[in-house]
Write a protein that holds these residues in place. Sequence first.
Motif, PDB file in Angstrom:
ATOM      1  N   VAL A 109       0.724  -1.079  -0.122  1.00  0.00           N
ATOM      2  CA  VAL A 109      -0.063   0.020   0.005  1.00  0.00           C
ATOM      3  C   VAL A 109       0.885   1.346  -0.056  1.00  0.00           C
ATOM      4  N   ALA A 110       1.855   1.003   0.817  1.00  0.00           N
ATOM      5  CA  ALA A 110       2.877   2.209   0.847  1.00  0.00           C
ATOM      6  C   ALA A 110       3.392   2.593  -0.404  1.00  0.00           C
ATOM      7  N   ALA A 111       3.732   1.586  -1.316  1.00  0.00           N
ATOM      8  CA  ALA A 111       4.219   1.709  -2.353  1.00  0.00           C
ATOM      9  C   ALA A 111       3.278   2.327  -3.576  1.00  0.00           C
TER      10      ALA A 111
ATOM     11  N   VAL B 134      -5.370   5.267   4.614  1.00  0.00           N
ATOM     12  CA  VAL B 134      -5.506   4.692   3.303  1.00  0.00           C
ATOM     13  C   VAL B 134      -6.103   3.257   3.460  1.00  0.00           C
ATOM     14  N   ALA B 135      -6.605   2.832   2.340  1.00  0.00           N
ATOM     15  CA  ALA B 135      -6.952   1.122   2.221  1.00  0.00           C
ATOM     16  C   ALA B 135      -6.746   0.879   0.642  1.00  0.00           C
TER      17      ALA B 135
ATOM     18  N   TYR C 140      -8.643   1.888  -4.505  1.00  0.00           N
ATOM     19  CA  TYR C 140      -7.674   2.841  -3.621  1.00  0.00           C
ATOM     20  C   TYR C 140      -8.673   3.960  -2.877  1.00  0.00           C
ATOM     21  N   LEU C 141      -8.576   3.897  -1.596  1.00  0.00           N
ATOM     22  CA  LEU C 141      -9.069   4.855  -0.695  1.00  0.00           C
ATOM     23  C   LEU C 141      -8.147   5.795   0.307  1.00  0.00           C
ATOM     24  N   GLN C 142      -8.518   7.180   0.070  1.00  0.00           N
ATOM     25  CA  GLN C 142      -7.965   8.075   0.968  1.00  0.00           C
ATOM     26  C   GLN C 142      -8.850   8.674   1.704  1.00  0.00           C
ATOM     27  N   VAL C 143      -8.534   8.736   3.338  1.00  0.00           N
ATOM     28  CA  VAL C 143      -9.709   9.012   3.896  1.00  0.00           C
ATOM     29  C   VAL C 143      -8.968  10.385   4.635  1.00  0.00           C
TER      30      VAL C 143
ATOM     31  N   LEU D 261     -12.546  -2.511   6.317  1.00  0.00           N
ATOM     32  CA  LEU D 261     -13.493  -2.107   5.505  1.00  0.00           C
ATOM     33  C   LEU D 261     -14.035  -3.341   4.807  1.00  0.00           C
ATOM     34  N   ALA D 262     -14.982  -3.349   4.029  1.00  0.00           N
ATOM     35  CA  ALA D 262     -15.624  -4.233   3.092  1.00  0.00           C
ATOM     36  C   ALA D 262     -16.421  -3.883   2.003  1.00  0.00           C
ATOM     37  N   ILE D 263     -16.439  -4.751   1.016  1.00  0.00           N
ATOM     38  CA  ILE D 263     -17.174  -4.335  -0.113  1.00  0.00           C
ATOM     39  C   ILE D 263     -18.279  -5.346  -0.446  1.00  0.00           C
TER      40      ILE D 263
END
Lengths: 231, 184
Positions: A100-102, A122-123, A135-138, A203-205
């Motif tokens: 994720v960091a990359a 982030v997620a 990709y999510l940014q909160v 989190l889930a979808i």
Amino acid sequence: MNITSPEIRDLLAAEYVLGTMTYKTRQRFERLLKEDIFLNRAVEDWQKRLTPLADAVSPIKPPAKVWRNVKKDVRKQREKGLSFWQKLVFWRGLGLAASVAAIFFVVQSLITPAIQATPQFVALFEDQQATPAWYLQVDQKTQRIIVKTLSAPDIEITKVHELWLLPAGGKAPESLGLLPDKGQKKLVIPASRLTQFSTATGLAISVEPAGGSPTGLPTGPVIMQAKIISL
Amino acid sequence: MAADNDTLTALIKRCGEGDERALKTLYSMTSPKLYALLLRILKKPATAQDVLQEVFLKVWNKANDYYPGKGSVMTWMSTFARNRAIDEIRRFNPIEPGSEFVESEIKSEVGGWQPLDEAIKVSEARSIEECLGRLEENQKQSIFLAFFQGKTHIEIGRVLNVPLGTIKTWVRRGLKQLKECLEV
């Protein structure tokens, strides 16, 4: 029991709260409560009026086993809640944080217009083949989640992907909104829900009918799960 | 350990976030009053303990539903407790013929009513105390027996030895006057 007059409604609400109704009458009344919003309000008002009387009892300490049982109940429920979610999608586990960091730095340049503040969480959602999907940014300050679609899985035209927060304590999932199938989208999150991000389990979808879940809980299959990573 | 409503509200909020320690603190602060209330309605300690356990699990699960518009935290929790207790006695304790009610029970029910702890001064609680004090004795007794013992009209009639119709009138007039008094 047909409640047409506000006076009768008020009286019945008062008697219900006071506790004088017989069993069958209570049952009938509770069925009405499910449909009649005015009746509900009347009951709430009487609860606020009468129930403070309960403060006047002299306290009696319950035996220790009651708390032990409450604790057991809470733990049992928590295990049931977590295991339900964990069974559905294989956790990517330790490798996730590094990837994720990359991806974060690569994706940052793809997100336009850029949110200047550093996001707090982030997620990254990946499918079973480890293909990044969303990709999510909160950003807690602006109360927004920026969702960037990387490679959304195929879905029927009548269905949508819905994003869920999994609160701490194995509690019921809370909807964060619908995910786009391409491009970028901003989800606006109420402040009360944002504070849950730091304690949430993830989190889930899920796949839902058009417009999202009609019940407020996932009704369709949960296809992905992600950890929330705080930066 | 008396607790003010602000403290309890903060604890409820943390329960909503899944903080088990907050539930434990909430339990130690509020369970004695709730247990005492349940004992008065249910009489049997084992039953009161079972219901108390259910009440706290419900509070844990519904913590995010609480908001100040519902009244104080104690009011909110006491509502769960009383509702559950009344369901319990209605379902399992049919009116027992020949139960004896002694006058001293009535006196102790009404007379044993404690004035509120100085520390627990929620303004709504003080008002109900005042307003109850203004009711006629018959109305006050009827409402006490209903609230603290979960009695139906018929049962109250048996305790006070008056016909059903009279009880209904006392209760209804009492409730009406309470409402008017509280809304001043």
